[in-house]
Design a protein around this motif. Structure first.
Motif, PDB file in Angstrom:
ATOM      1  N   GLU A 162       3.961  -1.814   2.210  1.00  0.00           N
ATOM      2  CA  GLU A 162       3.303  -0.525   2.450  1.00  0.00           C
ATOM      3  C   GLU A 162       3.664   0.488   1.365  1.00  0.00           C
ATOM      4  OE1 GLU A 162       4.403   0.436   6.495  1.00  0.00           O
ATOM      5  OE2 GLU A 162       2.463  -0.288   7.211  1.00  0.00           O
ATOM      6  N   ALA A 163       4.863   0.409   0.841  1.00  0.00           N
ATOM      7  CA  ALA A 163       5.275   1.320  -0.230  1.00  0.00           C
ATOM      8  C   ALA A 163       4.526   1.036  -1.527  1.00  0.00           C
ATOM      9  CB  ALA A 163       6.779   1.205  -0.460  1.00  0.00           C
ATOM     10  N   GLU A 164       3.836  -0.110  -1.594  1.00  0.00           N
ATOM     11  CA  GLU A 164       3.093  -0.494  -2.785  1.00  0.00           C
ATOM     12  C   GLU A 164       1.581  -0.446  -2.569  1.00  0.00           C
ATOM     13  OE1 GLU A 164       6.321  -3.672  -4.580  1.00  0.00           O
ATOM     14  OE2 GLU A 164       4.894  -4.359  -3.068  1.00  0.00           O
ATOM     15  N   ASP A 165       1.162   0.216  -1.501  1.00  0.00           N
ATOM     16  CA  ASP A 165      -0.271   0.333  -1.208  1.00  0.00           C
ATOM     17  C   ASP A 165      -0.929   1.379  -2.098  1.00  0.00           C
ATOM     18  OD1 ASP A 165      -0.569  -1.657   0.650  1.00  0.00           O
ATOM     19  OD2 ASP A 165      -0.202  -0.368   2.381  1.00  0.00           O
ATOM     20  N   ARG A 166      -0.825   1.168  -3.384  1.00  0.00           N
ATOM     21  CA  ARG A 166      -1.361   2.134  -4.348  1.00  0.00           C
ATOM     22  C   ARG A 166      -2.882   2.142  -4.328  1.00  0.00           C
ATOM     23  NH1 ARG A 166       2.992  -0.668  -6.737  1.00  0.00           N
ATOM     24  NH2 ARG A 166       4.775   0.711  -7.207  1.00  0.00           N
ATOM     25  N   PRO A 183       2.485  11.606  -3.323  1.00  0.00           N
ATOM     26  CA  PRO A 183       3.578  12.454  -2.828  1.00  0.00           C
ATOM     27  C   PRO A 183       4.615  11.656  -2.040  1.00  0.00           C
ATOM     28  CG  PRO A 183       1.451  13.490  -2.421  1.00  0.00           C
ATOM     29  CD  PRO A 183       1.167  12.090  -2.870  1.00  0.00           C
ATOM     30  N   ALA A 184       5.871  11.903  -2.320  1.00  0.00           N
ATOM     31  CA  ALA A 184       6.953  11.162  -1.672  1.00  0.00           C
ATOM     32  C   ALA A 184       6.949  11.357  -0.160  1.00  0.00           C
ATOM     33  CB  ALA A 184       8.296  11.599  -2.260  1.00  0.00           C
ATOM     34  N   GLU A 185       6.505  12.535   0.285  1.00  0.00           N
ATOM     35  CA  GLU A 185       6.544  12.817   1.720  1.00  0.00           C
ATOM     36  C   GLU A 185       5.501  12.028   2.514  1.00  0.00           C
ATOM     37  OE1 GLU A 185       4.291  16.245  -0.312  1.00  0.00           O
ATOM     38  OE2 GLU A 185       6.085  15.023  -0.648  1.00  0.00           O
ATOM     39  N   VAL A 186       4.498  11.481   1.852  1.00  0.00           N
ATOM     40  CA  VAL A 186       3.480  10.683   2.554  1.00  0.00           C
ATOM     41  C   VAL A 186       3.541   9.206   2.184  1.00  0.00           C
ATOM     42  CG1 VAL A 186       1.921  12.648   2.773  1.00  0.00           C
ATOM     43  CG2 VAL A 186       1.693  11.127   0.803  1.00  0.00           C
ATOM     44  N   ARG A 187       4.260   8.887   1.136  1.00  0.00           N
ATOM     45  CA  ARG A 187       4.361   7.490   0.724  1.00  0.00           C
ATOM     46  C   ARG A 187       5.384   6.756   1.593  1.00  0.00           C
ATOM     47  NH1 ARG A 187       6.053   5.160  -5.305  1.00  0.00           N
ATOM     48  NH2 ARG A 187       5.783   2.941  -4.780  1.00  0.00           N
ATOM     49  N   PRO A 188       5.019   5.626   2.184  1.00  0.00           N
ATOM     50  CA  PRO A 188       5.984   4.872   3.002  1.00  0.00           C
ATOM     51  C   PRO A 188       7.174   4.413   2.164  1.00  0.00           C
ATOM     52  CG  PRO A 188       3.738   4.083   3.353  1.00  0.00           C
ATOM     53  CD  PRO A 188       3.692   4.982   2.170  1.00  0.00           C
ATOM     54  N   ALA A 189       8.320   4.341   2.795  1.00  0.00           N
ATOM     55  CA  ALA A 189       9.517   3.859   2.119  1.00  0.00           C
ATOM     56  C   ALA A 189       9.565   2.334   2.166  1.00  0.00           C
ATOM     57  CB  ALA A 189      10.762   4.433   2.779  1.00  0.00           C
ATOM     58  N   GLU A 247       5.161   0.944 -18.128  1.00  0.00           N
ATOM     59  CA  GLU A 247       6.116   0.582 -17.082  1.00  0.00           C
ATOM     60  C   GLU A 247       6.235   1.644 -15.992  1.00  0.00           C
ATOM     61  OE1 GLU A 247       9.830  -0.690 -18.632  1.00  0.00           O
ATOM     62  OE2 GLU A 247       8.977  -2.325 -19.807  1.00  0.00           O
ATOM     63  N   THR A 248       5.939   2.894 -16.325  1.00  0.00           N
ATOM     64  CA  THR A 248       5.899   3.941 -15.298  1.00  0.00           C
ATOM     65  C   THR A 248       4.544   3.887 -14.606  1.00  0.00           C
ATOM     66  OG1 THR A 248       7.374   5.380 -16.566  1.00  0.00           O
ATOM     67  CG2 THR A 248       6.037   6.414 -14.846  1.00  0.00           C
ATOM     68  N   ASN A 249       4.553   3.569 -13.333  1.00  0.00           N
ATOM     69  CA  ASN A 249       3.282   3.456 -12.614  1.00  0.00           C
ATOM     70  C   ASN A 249       2.683   4.845 -12.409  1.00  0.00           C
ATOM     71  OD1 ASN A 249       1.435   3.217 -10.133  1.00  0.00           O
ATOM     72  ND2 ASN A 249       1.862   1.098 -10.678  1.00  0.00           N
ATOM     73  N   LEU A 250       1.473   5.054 -12.920  1.00  0.00           N
ATOM     74  CA  LEU A 250       0.863   6.383 -12.876  1.00  0.00           C
ATOM     75  C   LEU A 250       0.445   6.792 -11.473  1.00  0.00           C
ATOM     76  CD1 LEU A 250      -1.278   6.518 -16.145  1.00  0.00           C
ATOM     77  CD2 LEU A 250       1.182   6.846 -15.809  1.00  0.00           C
ATOM     78  N   VAL A 251       0.098   5.816 -10.638  1.00  0.00           N
ATOM     79  CA  VAL A 251      -0.253   6.155  -9.254  1.00  0.00           C
ATOM     80  C   VAL A 251       0.982   6.683  -8.520  1.00  0.00           C
ATOM     81  CG1 VAL A 251      -1.163   5.294  -7.066  1.00  0.00           C
ATOM     82  CG2 VAL A 251      -2.127   4.479  -9.218  1.00  0.00           C
ATOM     83  N   ASP A 252       2.130   6.105  -8.804  1.00  0.00           N
ATOM     84  CA  ASP A 252       3.367   6.581  -8.174  1.00  0.00           C
ATOM     85  C   ASP A 252       3.630   8.049  -8.500  1.00  0.00           C
ATOM     86  OD1 ASP A 252       3.627   4.032  -7.263  1.00  0.00           O
ATOM     87  OD2 ASP A 252       5.359   3.507  -8.502  1.00  0.00           O
ATOM     88  N   LEU A 253       3.229   8.472  -9.691  1.00  0.00           N
ATOM     89  CA  LEU A 253       3.470   9.859 -10.104  1.00  0.00           C
ATOM     90  C   LEU A 253       2.631  10.854  -9.312  1.00  0.00           C
ATOM     91  CD1 LEU A 253       3.638   9.452 -14.001  1.00  0.00           C
ATOM     92  CD2 LEU A 253       5.538   9.525 -12.371  1.00  0.00           C
ATOM     93  N   VAL A 254       1.492  10.412  -8.779  1.00  0.00           N
ATOM     94  CA  VAL A 254       0.607  11.334  -8.056  1.00  0.00           C
ATOM     95  C   VAL A 254       0.634  11.083  -6.550  1.00  0.00           C
ATOM     96  CG1 VAL A 254      -0.860  11.543 -10.082  1.00  0.00           C
ATOM     97  CG2 VAL A 254      -1.462   9.883  -8.309  1.00  0.00           C
TER      98      VAL A 254
END
Length: 528
Positions: free
Chosen positions: A111-115, A222-228, A213-220
């Motif tokens: 779930e944390a990778e559901d980009r 938000p940590a508060e809604v992204r599953p851990a 190597e830096t995933n651009l989707v991860d940058l946008v």
């Protein structure tokens, strides 16, 4: 099976035969039209000299996208996410960015990778998105054409893979990205084989493929809604179910390494890691695996795993760091894998490193893993663990037989209930089905009625017939149930059978049976 079902549920099959007759007539009519079509096309070619051009995919092809249309309730507007991604692309001078559905490890997405769902709104299991500076396109296969149409907002081009006139990802990129442009992707999410193919195709059009190597989707995102990432510890798959000690499996793997001339083997697929060490996990919602890599050399085994996953019981099971006169495992941080492989450049004792190649359902090593190994030390081959795992031992075979008996009770109860229904509440039925008997759970989630993976064209007809594919995970088996369709004159855009894991993945090499691909394994594998 159809004969027995006919006797047990005559009403269901009477209705099925009615549908079959209608569909057979429809199919016969279509075949007759297809036979006439070549003659008509030949006549048209004789009467005109205007060349016929293929229709390009456009936003006008999208359904329910007019101003006065009522859009589907499950459609997700991802305008903000895409705009933020384009800002990150602009900072790096990228003309396009590729977003695959994959997670970091071969075929398993947590779930944390559901980009892809975050960026597109699509929740199916197969797809890839490409965002350019001015356009955005999404590719999926025939199982998900209807679902993607409903879930993607109207700014997405919907590329129905395999359909006439629909370009492949690289074909489209070569059309929309100018020579000298840069296309980027996260190398951790793309297999080495796919990456090399992409790179070759783009290079022919003077377009660069950049390993960002830096995933651009991860940058946008938000940590508060992204599953851990899950923190659940891994657990032992007991010998009573596994049938073979992990130490013996490692010994057999080393024998295969010697045959190939490999000094070191990298195990990249989570189900192979779990099978090899007789452990399981809860990191993936519907499959008992966990994040982890394994390196096997001529003397030891190294497990790369997130912190906090090893319990005292698992520590004892794996003989962690107890390497006197027995096989043992050393534990290393999950994130250290790439640096560990790069350091092989300085190790003259390791001359050949076996990397898994794409085979059957396995995509093989990611490009990140592949490129971290020094080029002169790479040995790409089918993972010996994949092949060993496919050959079920007597204990596994017996467990599978017992699970089939238990699951038969669920199937019969399911069909008996369906006999009484006119317009079934599918999710309610499936949930009640998965509660039967003692098992770990189901490897499928709620049914999406617009997914071809569940309901083929014209399949859900009130008071007539219902079909579904359901995967059940038992401690000693994983059972995949697909109701018979072709017997009643129906077809579908997905495979018919495939290898099944032992308390592991629903998709397992090396057996597959599909319209466009068929492989057969003569060893003691299990295919459903």
């Amino acid at each position: 099976m159809p004969g027995r079902l006919t006797e047990a549920f005559p009403g269901l099959w009477r209705r099925a035969r009615v549908v079959a007759r209608v569909l057979r007539r429809k199919r016969q009519s279509e075949q007759e039209q297809q036979q006439e079509q070549p003659e008509q096309e030949e006549q048209q070619q004789q009467n005109t000299t205007v060349p016929v051009t293929k229709k390009k995919v456009s936003l006008e092809d999208r359904k329910l996208c007019e101003a006065d249309d009522v859009e589907p309730k499950i459609r997700v507007n991802t305008t903000i996410q895409v705009a933020q991604l384009r800002e990150e692309m602009d900072l790096r001078n990228f003309e396009a960015y590729i977003i695959p559905i994959n997670g970091e490890q071969d075929g398993y997405t947590m779930e944390a990778e559901d980009r892809l769902p975050f960026l597109t709104g699509f929740t199916g299991s197969s797809g890839v998105a490409v965002v350019t500076t001015t356009q955005q396109a999404f590719w999926t296969d025939g199982r998900y054409f209807l679902q993607a149409e409903d879930e993607l907002d109207c700014q997405w081009l919907l590329m129905k893979s395999g359909q006439e006139g629909v370009p492949k990802v690289m074909e489209w990129l070569k059309e929309v990205v100018p020579a000298g442009g840069k296309v980027a992707a996260d190398p951790k999410l793309v297999s080495a084989e796919t990456w090399k193919t992409y790179n070759k195709e783009l290079a022919a059009s003077e377009i660069s493929l950049v390993a960002e190597e830096t995933n651009l989707v991860d940058l946008v995102w938000p940590a508060e809604v992204r599953p851990a990432y899950p923190e659940d510890p891994i657990f032992i798959h007991e010998l009573d179910f596994a049938g073979k000690r992990w130490e013996d499996k490692v010994k057999e793997v080393r024998e295969e390494m010697v045959k190939k001339g490999a000094d070191l083997l990298i195990v990249t697929s989570p189900d192979e890691v779990a099978w090899l060490l007789n452990v399981r996990g809860n990191d993936v919602k519907t499959t008992p695996v966990f994040r982890g890599y394994v390196i096997v050399d001529r003397k030891g085994v190294e497990l790369f795993i997130p912190q906090g996953k090893i319990t005292p019981a698992v520590d004892l099971h794996l003989n962690v760091n107890q390497c006197n006169d027995q096989e043992c495992v050393s534990i290393t941080a999950y994130s250290a894998i790439l640096n560990r492989l790069r350091a092989l450049e300085l190790n003259p004792e390791v001359k050949k490193v076996m990397l898994p190649k794409k085979w059957s359902y396995s995509d093989g090593a990611s490009y990140a893993i592949y490129s971290a190994v020094p080029e002169d030390k790479r040995l790409v081959a089918v993972s010996p663990v994949l092949l060993m795992k496919a050959r079920k031992n007597p204990t596994e075979v017996q467990g599978m037989k017992a699970s089939h008996v238990r699951d038969a009770v669920a199937v019969i109860s399911f069909l008996a209930f369906m006999e009484t229904q006119t317009l079934p509440d599918v999710n309610k039925i499936v949930k009640s089905y998965t509660k039967l008997n003692v098992k770990m759970g189901s490897s499928t989630e709620e049914v999406n009625l617009n997914s071809m993976s569940w309901v083929p064209d014209m399949m859900l007809v009130p008071n007539i017939i219902f079909s579904a594919s359901e995967h059940h995970i038992f401690y000693n088996f994983l059972h995949d149930v697909t109701m018979p369709l072709y017997e009643v004159g129906l077809d579908y855009r997905h495979g018919t059978g495939h290898g099944i894991g032992h308390f592991l993945s629903v998709h397992e090499g090396e057996d597959t049976a599909a319209a466009r691909h068929l492989t057969a394994c003569t060893r003691a594998s299990v295919t459903l």
